[in-house]
Write a protein that holds these residues in place. Sequence first.
Motif, PDB file in Angstrom:
ATOM      1  N   PRO A   9       0.802  -1.230   0.000  1.00  0.00           N
ATOM      2  CA  PRO A   9       0.000   0.000   0.000  1.00  0.00           C
ATOM      3  C   PRO A   9       0.832   1.276   0.000  1.00  0.00           C
ATOM      4  N   GLY A  10       1.948   1.285   0.739  1.00  0.00           N
ATOM      5  CA  GLY A  10       2.792   2.476   0.763  1.00  0.00           C
ATOM      6  C   GLY A  10       3.317   2.832  -0.619  1.00  0.00           C
ATOM      7  N   LEU A  11       3.691   1.814  -1.381  1.00  0.00           N
ATOM      8  CA  LEU A  11       4.176   2.048  -2.742  1.00  0.00           C
ATOM      9  C   LEU A  11       3.051   2.523  -3.649  1.00  0.00           C
ATOM     10  N   ALA A  12       1.849   1.971  -3.449  1.00  0.00           N
ATOM     11  CA  ALA A  12       0.700   2.386  -4.258  1.00  0.00           C
ATOM     12  C   ALA A  12       0.352   3.844  -4.002  1.00  0.00           C
ATOM     13  N   MET A  13       0.468   4.289  -2.750  1.00  0.00           N
ATOM     14  CA  MET A  13       0.192   5.697  -2.441  1.00  0.00           C
ATOM     15  C   MET A  13       1.260   6.606  -3.026  1.00  0.00           C
ATOM     16  N   GLU A  14       2.516   6.174  -2.960  1.00  0.00           N
ATOM     17  CA  GLU A  14       3.600   6.974  -3.541  1.00  0.00           C
ATOM     18  C   GLU A  14       3.439   7.117  -5.051  1.00  0.00           C
ATOM     19  N   ALA A  15       2.893   6.085  -5.692  1.00  0.00           N
ATOM     20  CA  ALA A  15       2.701   6.109  -7.147  1.00  0.00           C
ATOM     21  C   ALA A  15       1.356   6.719  -7.533  1.00  0.00           C
ATOM     22  N   ASN A  16       0.633   7.285  -6.553  1.00  0.00           N
ATOM     23  CA  ASN A  16      -0.684   7.894  -6.796  1.00  0.00           C
ATOM     24  C   ASN A  16      -1.683   6.892  -7.379  1.00  0.00           C
ATOM     25  N   GLN A  17      -1.584   5.658  -6.934  1.00  0.00           N
ATOM     26  CA  GLN A  17      -2.547   4.640  -7.326  1.00  0.00           C
ATOM     27  C   GLN A  17      -3.609   4.417  -6.255  1.00  0.00           C
ATOM     28  N   LEU A  69      -8.583   6.963   1.602  1.00  0.00           N
ATOM     29  CA  LEU A  69      -9.225   5.656   1.441  1.00  0.00           C
ATOM     30  C   LEU A  69      -8.397   4.572   2.125  1.00  0.00           C
ATOM     31  N   PHE A  70      -7.076   4.662   2.000  1.00  0.00           N
ATOM     32  CA  PHE A  70      -6.202   3.665   2.636  1.00  0.00           C
ATOM     33  C   PHE A  70      -6.425   3.632   4.145  1.00  0.00           C
ATOM     34  N   TYR A  71      -6.462   4.809   4.778  1.00  0.00           N
ATOM     35  CA  TYR A  71      -6.625   4.840   6.236  1.00  0.00           C
ATOM     36  C   TYR A  71      -8.016   4.378   6.657  1.00  0.00           C
ATOM     37  N   ARG A  72      -8.996   4.522   5.764  1.00  0.00           N
ATOM     38  CA  ARG A  72     -10.339   4.023   6.080  1.00  0.00           C
ATOM     39  C   ARG A  72     -10.381   2.499   5.965  1.00  0.00           C
ATOM     40  N   LEU A  73      -9.659   1.964   4.981  1.00  0.00           N
ATOM     41  CA  LEU A  73      -9.648   0.511   4.769  1.00  0.00           C
ATOM     42  C   LEU A  73      -8.653  -0.201   5.664  1.00  0.00           C
ATOM     43  N   ASN A  74      -7.678   0.548   6.162  1.00  0.00           N
ATOM     44  CA  ASN A  74      -6.554  -0.041   6.885  1.00  0.00           C
ATOM     45  C   ASN A  74      -6.876  -0.344   8.351  1.00  0.00           C
ATOM     46  N   VAL A  75      -8.144  -0.582   8.640  1.00  0.00           N
ATOM     47  CA  VAL A  75      -8.533  -0.935  10.012  1.00  0.00           C
ATOM     48  C   VAL A  75      -7.948  -2.306  10.357  1.00  0.00           C
ATOM     49  N   LEU A  76      -8.147  -3.257   9.468  1.00  0.00           N
ATOM     50  CA  LEU A  76      -7.594  -4.602   9.627  1.00  0.00           C
ATOM     51  C   LEU A  76      -6.799  -4.926   8.359  1.00  0.00           C
ATOM     52  N   THR A  77      -5.536  -5.261   8.517  1.00  0.00           N
ATOM     53  CA  THR A  77      -4.658  -5.468   7.364  1.00  0.00           C
ATOM     54  C   THR A  77      -3.952  -6.816   7.455  1.00  0.00           C
ATOM     55  N   PHE A  78      -3.851  -7.474   6.307  1.00  0.00           N
ATOM     56  CA  PHE A  78      -3.141  -8.751   6.248  1.00  0.00           C
ATOM     57  C   PHE A  78      -2.221  -8.751   5.032  1.00  0.00           C
ATOM     58  N   ASP A 108      17.184   3.220  13.404  1.00  0.00           N
ATOM     59  CA  ASP A 108      17.728   3.773  12.158  1.00  0.00           C
ATOM     60  C   ASP A 108      16.956   3.280  10.932  1.00  0.00           C
ATOM     61  N   ILE A 109      15.624   3.290  11.063  1.00  0.00           N
ATOM     62  CA  ILE A 109      14.756   2.936   9.935  1.00  0.00           C
ATOM     63  C   ILE A 109      13.633   3.961   9.874  1.00  0.00           C
ATOM     64  N   PRO A 110      12.978   4.148   8.717  1.00  0.00           N
ATOM     65  CA  PRO A 110      11.854   5.084   8.618  1.00  0.00           C
ATOM     66  C   PRO A 110      10.696   4.661   9.517  1.00  0.00           C
ATOM     67  N   ARG A 111       9.926   5.636   9.968  1.00  0.00           N
ATOM     68  CA  ARG A 111       8.791   5.355  10.846  1.00  0.00           C
ATOM     69  C   ARG A 111       7.787   4.410  10.166  1.00  0.00           C
ATOM     70  N   GLN A 112       7.527   4.647   8.860  1.00  0.00           N
ATOM     71  CA  GLN A 112       6.579   3.809   8.129  1.00  0.00           C
ATOM     72  C   GLN A 112       7.055   2.362   8.069  1.00  0.00           C
ATOM     73  N   THR A 113       8.371   2.181   7.915  1.00  0.00           N
ATOM     74  CA  THR A 113       8.925   0.819   7.879  1.00  0.00           C
ATOM     75  C   THR A 113       8.731   0.120   9.215  1.00  0.00           C
ATOM     76  N   LEU A 114       8.939   0.860  10.306  1.00  0.00           N
ATOM     77  CA  LEU A 114       8.749   0.281  11.636  1.00  0.00           C
ATOM     78  C   LEU A 114       7.292  -0.130  11.841  1.00  0.00           C
ATOM     79  N   GLN A 115       6.349   0.741  11.433  1.00  0.00           N
ATOM     80  CA  GLN A 115       4.927   0.409  11.578  1.00  0.00           C
ATOM     81  C   GLN A 115       4.578  -0.837  10.762  1.00  0.00           C
ATOM     82  N   TYR A 116       5.138  -0.922   9.560  1.00  0.00           N
ATOM     83  CA  TYR A 116       4.897  -2.093   8.708  1.00  0.00           C
ATOM     84  C   TYR A 116       5.422  -3.363   9.382  1.00  0.00           C
ATOM     85  N   LYS A 117       6.643  -3.306   9.947  1.00  0.00           N
ATOM     86  CA  LYS A 117       7.232  -4.470  10.598  1.00  0.00           C
ATOM     87  C   LYS A 117       6.447  -4.859  11.849  1.00  0.00           C
ATOM     88  N   MET A 118       5.943  -3.865  12.577  1.00  0.00           N
ATOM     89  CA  MET A 118       5.162  -4.149  13.782  1.00  0.00           C
ATOM     90  C   MET A 118       3.884  -4.906  13.436  1.00  0.00           C
TER      91      MET A 118
END
Length: 466
Positions: free
Chosen positions: A300-308, A313-322, A451-461
């Motif tokens: 999803p992060g890559l899709a948002m960066e590419a304006n796809q 909408l992502f934050y609305r759908l991202n309640v439960l993610t797999f 020493d990693i981006p915040r988004q990467t840490l959230q993804y790993k968590m």
Amino acid sequence: MRLNSVSNVTEEILSAILKCIDEAIHVVNTDGITIFYNEVAAKHDGLEISEVIGKPLLSVFPSLNDQSSTLLKVIETKKPIYNETQSFVNLHGRKIDTVNSTLPIFVQGELIGAVEIAKDYSQIKQLSERLVEIQKSLNHRGTKTIKQQSGYTFSDLLTNNKHFKMIKKKAEKLAKSDSPILVYGESGTGKELFVQSIHKASSRAAGPFIAQNCAAIPENLLESILFGTSKGSYTGAVDRPGLFELANGGTLFLDELNSMPFDLQAKLLRVLEDGAVRRIGSTNVTSVNVRVISAMNVYPGLAMEANQLRTDLFYRLNVLTFELMPLRQRKEDILYLSDVFISQYNKQLRKHVSGLDEHVKSIFLKHQWPGNVRELKHTIEYMMNVCEGSMLTGQDLPMMLKNIQPDAVSDQQIRTSFVLREHLKELEIQLINDALDASGGNIQQAAVLLDIPRQTLQYKMKKLNI
């Protein structure tokens, strides 16, 4: 004389080029008279070129008028129209559906006509509308038929991978919720099977399960399929419920969400927020009780960066993610699933193949499986069809796998690689937890410590269930 000769040659070259283009091209002058019409357009419209050339547009397409014809509208406004749907009936009474891009033609600043490039999607529309009608009829046949629409359960998700087993257990638990779900993973990882399993484990299991691939059809058609149409909203439109209405009380699965145009994503967001849909061309609003599950084949992060993908909408759908793991990251499943598929095709093909020989096992473990489980299944299917012995050997491999040089990999080495990956995972979890403890639970500070981006840490968590 020479100038006229050059002009004629240029015109012939241009005409020849336009005839070779594999799209429908229709050109009219400012009076609405057709001056060019290629064979592709004639085939789309079910006409002969001679029936159109030199004729007024509305005499050939009597169901159109000055407002509904994109060509005449462009001549009137002198402004281009891009990707607009048009439904009309030709001279012989045949209904045609197209997506048109129509442009004004100017010569030395003076409007001389308009050109239209059209794509015929009549068959796609008919199939899509037929799908909607089938779904509608299924909904009227009772609970037993509705249940049969979604046949997979979590027991069908076969794996020996510990992490994937954890994902299954988590999904089975969260299936009881009505919150939106976002599933992402590479093509072939089993996203639809996973989503159907969630539906079957939910309180909506007795309701409909309806799936729609957002990349399969044009934007305007997708909108009408999702939200429905009202009679008179466009030429040929009828009162028809959309998939949201048909999925009422059940689950709507939107696959390849990142292929949905931004404008349509905004409308989807409103439905998720309000729980109500409005058919195209209607002023009436209908409340719907639908659980939306979306899937993507990119992060999803890559899709948002590419304006796809819209961030709201992502934050609305991202309640439960797999995230579904690719097959190359769960190597213990390669040979396990191979045996499962061999057993299935033994019954189907009435064969008695006992398994893979060591040569094939080594190749399978080395191959990266870009098509994931789907590729593995199709590979086994091919080999089962061509094999003549009691084992699948290198002679039975498809051509693309025959070029792979196998490594000498022992069972002990395979087990060691699995153990190593588990230890690395445990170490990663420990380091993240230590950083969170040191920062008092502040994710931003923990990311700095690691020493990693915040988004990467959230993804790993999320991935590691921390």
